[in-house]
Motif scaffolding. Structure first.
Motif, PDB file in Angstrom:
ATOM      1  N   PRO A  79      14.138  18.722 -26.257  1.00 30.50           N
ATOM      2  CA  PRO A  79      14.526  18.268 -24.977  1.00 30.50           C
ATOM      3  C   PRO A  79      13.392  17.552 -24.304  1.00 30.50           C
ATOM      4  O   PRO A  79      13.781  16.961 -23.086  1.00 30.50           O
ATOM      5  N   VAL A  80      12.108  17.742 -24.539  1.00 28.38           N
ATOM      6  CA  VAL A  80      11.038  17.289 -23.594  1.00 28.38           C
ATOM      7  C   VAL A  80      10.121  16.520 -24.672  1.00 28.38           C
ATOM      8  O   VAL A  80      10.207  16.806 -25.548  1.00 28.38           O
ATOM      9  N   LYS A  81       9.370  15.889 -23.800  1.00 24.79           N
ATOM     10  CA  LYS A  81       8.236  15.023 -24.318  1.00 24.79           C
ATOM     11  C   LYS A  81       7.192  15.825 -24.345  1.00 24.79           C
ATOM     12  O   LYS A  81       6.681  16.383 -23.426  1.00 24.79           O
ATOM     13  N   ILE A  82       6.276  15.640 -25.757  1.00 25.92           N
ATOM     14  CA  ILE A  82       4.946  16.636 -25.652  1.00 25.92           C
ATOM     15  C   ILE A  82       3.604  15.612 -25.426  1.00 25.92           C
ATOM     16  O   ILE A  82       3.594  14.656 -26.248  1.00 25.92           O
ATOM     17  N   PRO A  83       3.280  15.785 -24.399  1.00 25.63           N
ATOM     18  CA  PRO A  83       2.159  14.953 -24.149  1.00 25.63           C
ATOM     19  C   PRO A  83       0.899  15.357 -25.055  1.00 25.63           C
ATOM     20  O   PRO A  83       0.767  16.456 -25.275  1.00 25.63           O
ATOM     21  N   GLY A  84       0.240  14.296 -25.462  1.00 25.31           N
ATOM     22  CA  GLY A  84      -1.027  14.398 -26.309  1.00 25.31           C
ATOM     23  C   GLY A  84      -0.806  14.346 -27.667  1.00 25.31           C
ATOM     24  O   GLY A  84      -1.878  14.024 -28.530  1.00 25.31           O
ATOM     25  N   LEU A  85       0.504  14.146 -27.975  1.00 26.22           N
ATOM     26  CA  LEU A  85       0.690  13.964 -29.613  1.00 26.22           C
ATOM     27  C   LEU A  85      -0.049  12.844 -30.058  1.00 26.22           C
ATOM     28  O   LEU A  85      -0.662  12.862 -31.119  1.00 26.22           O
ATOM     29  N   GLY A  86       0.148  11.830 -29.430  1.00 24.20           N
ATOM     30  CA  GLY A  86      -0.522  10.298 -29.635  1.00 24.20           C
ATOM     31  C   GLY A  86      -2.014  10.367 -29.655  1.00 24.20           C
ATOM     32  O   GLY A  86      -2.848   9.897 -30.416  1.00 24.20           O
ATOM     33  N   LEU A  87      -2.467  11.114 -28.936  1.00 20.67           N
ATOM     34  CA  LEU A  87      -4.042  11.233 -28.566  1.00 20.67           C
ATOM     35  C   LEU A  87      -4.451  12.015 -29.908  1.00 20.67           C
ATOM     36  O   LEU A  87      -5.563  11.540 -30.352  1.00 20.67           O
ATOM     37  N   ILE A  88      -3.888  13.180 -30.262  1.00 17.84           N
ATOM     38  CA  ILE A  88      -4.332  13.751 -31.369  1.00 17.84           C
ATOM     39  C   ILE A  88      -4.351  12.775 -32.923  1.00 17.84           C
ATOM     40  O   ILE A  88      -4.973  12.807 -33.481  1.00 17.84           O
ATOM     41  N   LEU A  89      -3.192  12.317 -32.805  1.00 15.14           N
ATOM     42  CA  LEU A  89      -3.058  11.353 -34.068  1.00 15.14           C
ATOM     43  C   LEU A  89      -4.045  10.338 -33.875  1.00 15.14           C
ATOM     44  O   LEU A  89      -4.550   9.784 -35.004  1.00 15.14           O
TER      45      LEU A  89
END
Length: 159
Positions: A79-89
């Motif tokens: 139900p929530v957006k996880i910040p930082g996943l794009g940065l990790i990828l």
């Protein structure tokens, strides 16, 4: 007059009488102002650092998100957006790209790409300048920025 005052040329004489007494803000308002400024000096750099970091993480996430299929995005299932996943990828992708270009085939592909960029009149100076800056900043020798240069500019006699 003290020795310090004589050397600095400062006068210790009282200010001329103008009819208005000299007042100092040592009261409650002055202390409140000092407390406020102290708090501001403490909190402002922290707030700006956190805000810029949060902005950067969200900016990279927004850049990377279109490349991730919808089925693999965590916000599809949570139900929530996880910040930082794009940065990790993005960090993983850059590391993988560096690994792939470190071998013979990768170096040849980079050379071909640079030759194409060197033939473009507007892009060539921009790319060469940026490449030189990054090569200097991330040099492995550790001798970058160890010598100082003195340049006569903007007119003779001005250094």
């Amino acid at each position: 007059m003290s020795e310090f005052d004589r050397d600095s040329g400062l006068s210790t004489a009282s200010p001329p009488a103008t009819g208005n007494p000299v007042t100092f803000h040592h009261g409650l308002i002055g202390r409140l102002r000092n407390y406020f400024l102290t708090g501001l000096i403490l909190v402002a750099p922290l707030y700006i650092t956190i805000s810029l970091t949060w902005w950067f993480i969200n900016w990279v996430d927004d850049l990377v998100r279109p490349f991730i299929p919808t089925a693999y995005r965590p916000e599809t299932y949570l139900p929530v957006k996880i910040p930082g996943l794009g940065l990790i990828l993005a960090l993983i992708a850059l590391t993988l790209l560096g690994f792939l270009t470190a071998n013979f085939v990768g170096r040849k592909l980079v050379e071909i790409g640079e030759e194409i960029l060197n033939r473009m009149p507007v892009v060539r100076p921009i790319y060469k300048s940026l490449k030189q800056i990054f090569a200097t900043l991330f040099a492995k020798t550790g001798s970058s920025f160890r010598r100082v240069g003195l340049v006569e500019f903007p007119s003779p006699g001005m250094w």
